[in-house]
Design a protein around this motif. Sequence first.
Motif, PDB file in Angstrom:
ATOM      1  N   ARG A  24      69.738  20.910  56.028  1.00 34.86           N
ATOM      2  CA  ARG A  24      68.688  20.674  55.039  1.00 34.86           C
ATOM      3  C   ARG A  24      69.175  21.181  53.686  1.00 34.86           C
ATOM      4  O   ARG A  24      69.967  22.115  53.614  1.00 34.86           O
ATOM      5  N   MET A  25      68.680  20.550  52.642  1.00 34.84           N
ATOM      6  CA  MET A  25      69.121  20.889  51.287  1.00 34.84           C
ATOM      7  C   MET A  25      67.916  21.356  50.477  1.00 34.84           C
ATOM      8  O   MET A  25      66.919  20.625  50.369  1.00 34.84           O
ATOM      9  N   ARG A  26      68.036  22.529  49.912  1.00 38.92           N
ATOM     10  CA  ARG A  26      66.955  23.082  49.085  1.00 38.92           C
ATOM     11  C   ARG A  26      67.167  22.664  47.637  1.00 38.92           C
ATOM     12  O   ARG A  26      68.244  22.858  47.072  1.00 38.92           O
ATOM     13  N   ILE A  27      66.129  22.097  47.041  1.00 41.45           N
ATOM     14  CA  ILE A  27      66.175  21.749  45.627  1.00 41.45           C
ATOM     15  C   ILE A  27      65.961  23.031  44.818  1.00 41.45           C
ATOM     16  O   ILE A  27      65.005  23.778  45.088  1.00 41.45           O
ATOM     17  N   PRO A  28      66.826  23.331  43.855  1.00 42.82           N
ATOM     18  CA  PRO A  28      66.681  24.581  43.092  1.00 42.82           C
ATOM     19  C   PRO A  28      65.318  24.682  42.407  1.00 42.82           C
ATOM     20  O   PRO A  28      64.815  23.703  41.852  1.00 42.82           O
TER      21      PRO A  28
END
Length: 256
Positions: A24-28
Amino acid sequence: MEKFVYPDRTHHFYKVLLKEDETRMRIPETFYPRISRESQSCEWAVVQGLGGAHWVTKVNKTQDGIYLEEGWEVFVQENGLQMYDYLVFKYHGCMQFSVKVFTMSGGIPRKECLAPVRASPLSEERDESDEDDEDVSGANGIEPRFISRSSSRFFRITVQPSYLKCNYLPIPWGVRREHFHDDLKKVKIVNSDASDARAWRIKILRLKNDIRLSRGVADFANKKNGLNLKVGDVCHFKIVKKRSHKLVLQVQVLRD
């Protein structure tokens, strides 16, 4: 590192791919002001990869932040991303991103998808009569047997003035090559909102160098019977059923 610098930082953010980013990729958080509240509440995001194909990922908004989750792992695998690759995300609005990938050794950009893209697991079903239009929405909007993470089952169309004026929607080249074969005559479109039981049956128009959704688009697009499409709206389609003579598409509309 100069290759990593973009003149327009407003619409970009940057990530080094770590182990925790593979699923999963966290948006800053600092990028949130660039995303409207309406877009932040969207269930899906669209990510364009190295070869120009698009992947749809699930958006999960938690107390820890906004994450691209289900579908992101497939994006990582099918684009051959590796640990410590440098990812440059460009935001195009309506939760749509394109990604450029650089290696950390010398900032060399990756040109194409390095991992083999898996064929769509969507199998063609037996021909049946049109009376078999059973509910494809299910409790969560899609029956589990139709759920797939393959990018080839998703495409999007941004509504243009000519589409509304002439009552048609063009089919992207990559999608028509894989799914819109010569025997296909029509598609059925259903809403991603399970509470909306409407369906639109659209005929396919084949031109010399183009394939379009044609007769029936007017009802799908208008205010009275359809989704009241406007110029700039983005229609996200997912193929939820495939047969030799018909496709069933699920649609979610993101307003400009």
